[in-house]
Design a protein around this motif. Structure first.
Motif, PDB file in Angstrom:
ATOM      1  N   CYS A  69      27.410  96.421  50.833  1.00 50.10           N
ATOM      2  CA  CYS A  69      27.654  96.958  49.498  1.00 50.10           C
ATOM      3  C   CYS A  69      27.663  95.828  48.481  1.00 50.10           C
ATOM      4  O   CYS A  69      27.869  94.664  48.809  1.00 50.10           O
ATOM      5  N   LEU A  70      27.418  96.210  47.226  1.00 50.84           N
ATOM      6  CA  LEU A  70      27.518  95.291  46.103  1.00 50.84           C
ATOM      7  C   LEU A  70      28.988  95.166  45.738  1.00 50.84           C
ATOM      8  O   LEU A  70      29.666  96.180  45.532  1.00 50.84           O
ATOM      9  N   GLN A  71      29.504  93.937  45.686  1.00 50.00           N
ATOM     10  CA  GLN A  71      30.921  93.735  45.426  1.00 50.00           C
ATOM     11  C   GLN A  71      31.131  92.919  44.149  1.00 50.00           C
ATOM     12  O   GLN A  71      30.324  92.060  43.815  1.00 50.00           O
ATOM     13  N   VAL A  72      32.251  93.202  43.488  1.00 51.41           N
ATOM     14  CA  VAL A  72      32.641  92.457  42.295  1.00 51.41           C
ATOM     15  C   VAL A  72      34.091  92.031  42.457  1.00 51.41           C
ATOM     16  O   VAL A  72      34.904  92.767  43.039  1.00 51.41           O
ATOM     17  N   PRO A 130      40.512  84.334  39.705  1.00 43.78           N
ATOM     18  CA  PRO A 130      40.076  83.264  40.610  1.00 43.78           C
ATOM     19  C   PRO A 130      41.138  82.897  41.638  1.00 43.78           C
ATOM     20  O   PRO A 130      40.818  82.624  42.804  1.00 43.78           O
ATOM     21  N   ALA A 131      42.413  82.913  41.237  1.00 43.49           N
ATOM     22  CA  ALA A 131      43.487  82.545  42.159  1.00 43.49           C
ATOM     23  C   ALA A 131      43.837  83.671  43.129  1.00 43.49           C
ATOM     24  O   ALA A 131      44.299  83.413  44.246  1.00 43.49           O
ATOM     25  N   ALA A 132      43.614  84.908  42.721  1.00 45.06           N
ATOM     26  CA  ALA A 132      43.928  86.067  43.559  1.00 45.06           C
ATOM     27  C   ALA A 132      42.780  87.063  43.482  1.00 45.06           C
ATOM     28  O   ALA A 132      42.865  88.093  42.819  1.00 45.06           O
ATOM     29  N   PRO A 133      41.660  86.766  44.155  1.00 42.43           N
ATOM     30  CA  PRO A 133      40.494  87.649  44.068  1.00 42.43           C
ATOM     31  C   PRO A 133      40.742  89.011  44.701  1.00 42.43           C
ATOM     32  O   PRO A 133      41.483  89.130  45.679  1.00 42.43           O
ATOM     33  N   ARG A 134      40.109  90.038  44.109  1.00 46.25           N
ATOM     34  CA  ARG A 134      40.163  91.392  44.653  1.00 46.25           C
ATOM     35  C   ARG A 134      38.738  91.927  44.671  1.00 46.25           C
ATOM     36  O   ARG A 134      38.235  92.431  43.660  1.00 46.25           O
ATOM     37  N   TRP A 135      38.083  91.791  45.809  1.00 48.01           N
ATOM     38  CA  TRP A 135      36.679  92.190  45.943  1.00 48.01           C
ATOM     39  C   TRP A 135      36.609  93.686  46.208  1.00 48.01           C
ATOM     40  O   TRP A 135      37.253  94.201  47.120  1.00 48.01           O
ATOM     41  N   GLN A 136      35.792  94.388  45.428  1.00 52.71           N
ATOM     42  CA  GLN A 136      35.661  95.825  45.579  1.00 52.71           C
ATOM     43  C   GLN A 136      34.184  96.217  45.592  1.00 52.71           C
ATOM     44  O   GLN A 136      33.382  95.692  44.816  1.00 52.71           O
ATOM     45  N   CYS A 137      33.863  97.151  46.492  1.00 49.96           N
ATOM     46  CA  CYS A 137      32.502  97.677  46.567  1.00 49.96           C
ATOM     47  C   CYS A 137      32.266  98.615  45.382  1.00 49.96           C
ATOM     48  O   CYS A 137      33.042  99.543  45.154  1.00 49.96           O
ATOM     49  N   LEU A 138      31.194  98.381  44.652  1.00 53.62           N
ATOM     50  CA  LEU A 138      30.931  99.182  43.464  1.00 53.62           C
ATOM     51  C   LEU A 138      30.543 100.612  43.807  1.00 53.62           C
ATOM     52  O   LEU A 138      30.833 101.536  43.060  1.00 53.62           O
ATOM     53  N   GLY A 157      44.983 105.239  40.957  1.00 57.99           N
ATOM     54  CA  GLY A 157      44.590 104.200  41.904  1.00 57.99           C
ATOM     55  C   GLY A 157      43.100 104.204  42.137  1.00 57.99           C
ATOM     56  O   GLY A 157      42.340 104.816  41.391  1.00 57.99           O
ATOM     57  N   ASN A 158      42.657 103.505  43.153  1.00 59.26           N
ATOM     58  CA  ASN A 158      41.239 103.521  43.514  1.00 59.26           C
ATOM     59  C   ASN A 158      41.097 103.599  45.020  1.00 59.26           C
ATOM     60  O   ASN A 158      41.995 103.210  45.770  1.00 59.26           O
ATOM     61  N   MET A 159      39.978 104.136  45.473  1.00 55.91           N
ATOM     62  CA  MET A 159      39.803 104.424  46.890  1.00 55.91           C
ATOM     63  C   MET A 159      38.434 103.979  47.374  1.00 55.91           C
ATOM     64  O   MET A 159      37.440 104.107  46.663  1.00 55.91           O
ATOM     65  N   ILE A 160      38.421 103.466  48.586  1.00 56.16           N
ATOM     66  CA  ILE A 160      37.177 103.073  49.266  1.00 56.16           C
ATOM     67  C   ILE A 160      37.069 103.902  50.537  1.00 56.16           C
ATOM     68  O   ILE A 160      38.047 104.056  51.280  1.00 56.16           O
ATOM     69  N   PHE A 161      35.871 104.442  50.787  1.00 54.64           N
ATOM     70  CA  PHE A 161      35.647 105.294  51.945  1.00 54.64           C
ATOM     71  C   PHE A 161      34.692 104.634  52.936  1.00 54.64           C
ATOM     72  O   PHE A 161      33.866 103.807  52.566  1.00 54.64           O
ATOM     73  N   GLY A 162      34.794 105.069  54.173  1.00 53.72           N
ATOM     74  CA  GLY A 162      33.780 104.780  55.178  1.00 53.72           C
ATOM     75  C   GLY A 162      33.536 106.044  55.986  1.00 53.72           C
ATOM     76  O   GLY A 162      34.460 106.848  56.190  1.00 53.72           O
ATOM     77  N   ARG A 163      32.307 106.249  56.406  1.00 55.62           N
ATOM     78  CA  ARG A 163      31.974 107.432  57.225  1.00 55.62           C
ATOM     79  C   ARG A 163      31.182 106.977  58.431  1.00 55.62           C
ATOM     80  O   ARG A 163      30.208 106.228  58.305  1.00 55.62           O
ATOM     81  N   ASN A 220      38.187  96.662  52.203  1.00 58.04           N
ATOM     82  CA  ASN A 220      38.264  96.105  50.860  1.00 58.04           C
ATOM     83  C   ASN A 220      38.506  94.606  50.949  1.00 58.04           C
ATOM     84  O   ASN A 220      38.200  93.988  51.966  1.00 58.04           O
ATOM     85  N   ASP A 221      39.032  94.013  49.895  1.00 58.22           N
ATOM     86  CA  ASP A 221      39.196  92.560  49.888  1.00 58.22           C
ATOM     87  C   ASP A 221      40.326  92.090  50.788  1.00 58.22           C
ATOM     88  O   ASP A 221      40.439  90.895  51.063  1.00 58.22           O
ATOM     89  N   MET A 222      41.155  93.008  51.298  1.00 63.53           N
ATOM     90  CA  MET A 222      42.317  92.616  52.081  1.00 63.53           C
ATOM     91  C   MET A 222      42.341  93.224  53.475  1.00 63.53           C
ATOM     92  O   MET A 222      42.668  92.551  54.455  1.00 63.53           O
ATOM     93  N   PHE A 223      42.010  94.512  53.577  1.00 63.77           N
ATOM     94  CA  PHE A 223      42.120  95.209  54.855  1.00 63.77           C
ATOM     95  C   PHE A 223      40.790  95.833  55.271  1.00 63.77           C
ATOM     96  O   PHE A 223      39.922  96.104  54.444  1.00 63.77           O
ATOM     97  N   ARG A 224      40.687  96.077  56.559  1.00 67.43           N
ATOM     98  CA  ARG A 224      39.566  96.808  57.123  1.00 67.43           C
ATOM     99  C   ARG A 224      40.093  97.710  58.224  1.00 67.43           C
ATOM    100  O   ARG A 224      40.968  97.310  59.000  1.00 67.43           O
ATOM    101  N   VAL A 225      39.570  98.925  58.280  1.00 64.87           N
ATOM    102  CA  VAL A 225      39.840  99.816  59.395  1.00 64.87           C
ATOM    103  C   VAL A 225      38.680  99.709  60.376  1.00 64.87           C
ATOM    104  O   VAL A 225      37.514  99.696  59.968  1.00 64.87           O
ATOM    105  N   ASP A 226      38.993  99.609  61.671  1.00 66.04           N
ATOM    106  CA  ASP A 226      37.949  99.691  62.690  1.00 66.04           C
ATOM    107  C   ASP A 226      38.527 100.443  63.878  1.00 66.04           C
ATOM    108  O   ASP A 226      39.736 100.702  63.937  1.00 66.04           O
ATOM    109  N   VAL A 227      37.663 100.810  64.804  1.00 68.70           N
ATOM    110  CA  VAL A 227      38.046 101.688  65.905  1.00 68.70           C
ATOM    111  C   VAL A 227      37.473 101.150  67.203  1.00 68.70           C
ATOM    112  O   VAL A 227      36.374 100.582  67.223  1.00 68.70           O
ATOM    113  N   GLY A 228      38.226 101.320  68.279  1.00 68.36           N
ATOM    114  CA  GLY A 228      37.733 100.952  69.598  1.00 68.36           C
ATOM    115  C   GLY A 228      38.098 102.014  70.621  1.00 68.36           C
ATOM    116  O   GLY A 228      39.027 102.810  70.414  1.00 68.36           O
TER     117      GLY A 228
END
Length: 269
Positions: free
Chosen positions: A77-80, A85-93, A102-108, A148-156
């Motif tokens: 994804c394109l991120q901004v 600079p001291a505390a970046p927050r990268w988000q997929c556009l 708030g704001n939400m990021i999805f995965g399918r 997102n810039d801090m967490f990721r969900v994954d599955v095993g």
């Protein structure tokens, strides 16, 4: 004495006019410092390619400017950087609806069932890597998981008929947080959980989840100080994209190819 009020320099399709830069255009838009035309000198349509890099590469950028943009090849994804600079927050556009609260990021991810991989994950969960074949995220043809810039969900795959959802730290730094999870068998409330970068924690307290369960957890970051106070709701939900029958508890029922997992990371404002 006459003064030259407009300076134009043309070199390989680059035009400088009144301090503006136009690429393959001699009339950059007055509102833009940089204007890239959609066609080149051969009238061929072209795009603009930003820096492409993995999450690890992105996290190595020192003091990234607010508004800095990249293409993340880990999350596709394109991120901004919407932080500082001291505390970046990268988000997929393309996956960040801006909601009033708030704001939400999805995965399918589809399909999802035990037979996707024969590999199983252990306790504690393995380190995150986009190529770790213990994690379903290493099979991107099926889709992706929320990140997102801090967490990721994954599955095993946990056992023959169960899976485990893992919350990973992908911030590039060690973090500490408090969280409470809502899970059918073993909900958890815990404080001062510390995770190093790429280290994960099971969302469910008993580390095992059946395919008919949904899970979510509420997370409050406590350190480092630059991120302290950020609050998230992070969840996992499996559903079947037809109405012929229901999902089997072990995930291997009829029509399992139509089973999808929706993951989300919601950050409260």
């Amino acid at each position: 004495m006459n003064k030259l009020s407009i300076t134009i320099c043309i070199t390989a399709g680059v035009v400088l006019s009144k301090g503006q830069v136009g690429i393959y255009t001699s009339t950059p838009d007055p509102s833009a410092n940089l204007h890239v035309a959609p066609t080149n000198t051969s009238n061929q349509y072209k795009g603009s390619l930003l820096g492409t890099m993995s999450t690890t590469n992105r996290n190595s950028i020192s003091q990234p400017a607010t508004g800095l943009m990249i293409y993340n090849t880990t999350d596709n994804c394109l991120q901004v950087n919407n932080g500082t600079p001291a505390a970046p927050r990268w988000q997929c556009l393309n996956e960040d609806p801006n909601l009033p609260f708030g704001n939400m990021i999805f995965g399918r991810y589809k399909p999802i069932y035990p037979g996707i991989t024969a590999n199983t994950i252990s306790i504690p969960p393995p380190q995150y890597s986009p190529t770790n074949n213990q994690l379903y995220g290493s099979y991107p043809a099926n889709g992706n998981f929320a990140s997102n810039d801090m967490f990721r969900v994954d599955v095993g795959r946990r056992t023959g008929d169960t899976y485990s959802a893992v919350l990973y730290n992908v911030s590039g730094e060690s973090i500490t947080f408090n969280y409470s999870s809502n899970a059918y068998h073993n909900p958890v409330a815990a404080n001062n959980i510390s995770l190093n970068n790429t280290q994960g924690r099971f969302i469910d307290g008993d580390n095992i989840t059946y395919y008919t369960e949904a899970q979510n957890c509420y997370v409050t970051v406590t350190s480092p100080a630059k991120w302290a106070g950020r609050k998230f709701l992070i969840g996992v939900n499996i559903f079947k994209e037809d109405t012929s029958n229901t999902i089997a508890t072990g995930g291997n029922g009829t029509g399992k190819e139509n089973q999808s997992m929706l993951t989300y990371i919601f950050e409260f404002k």
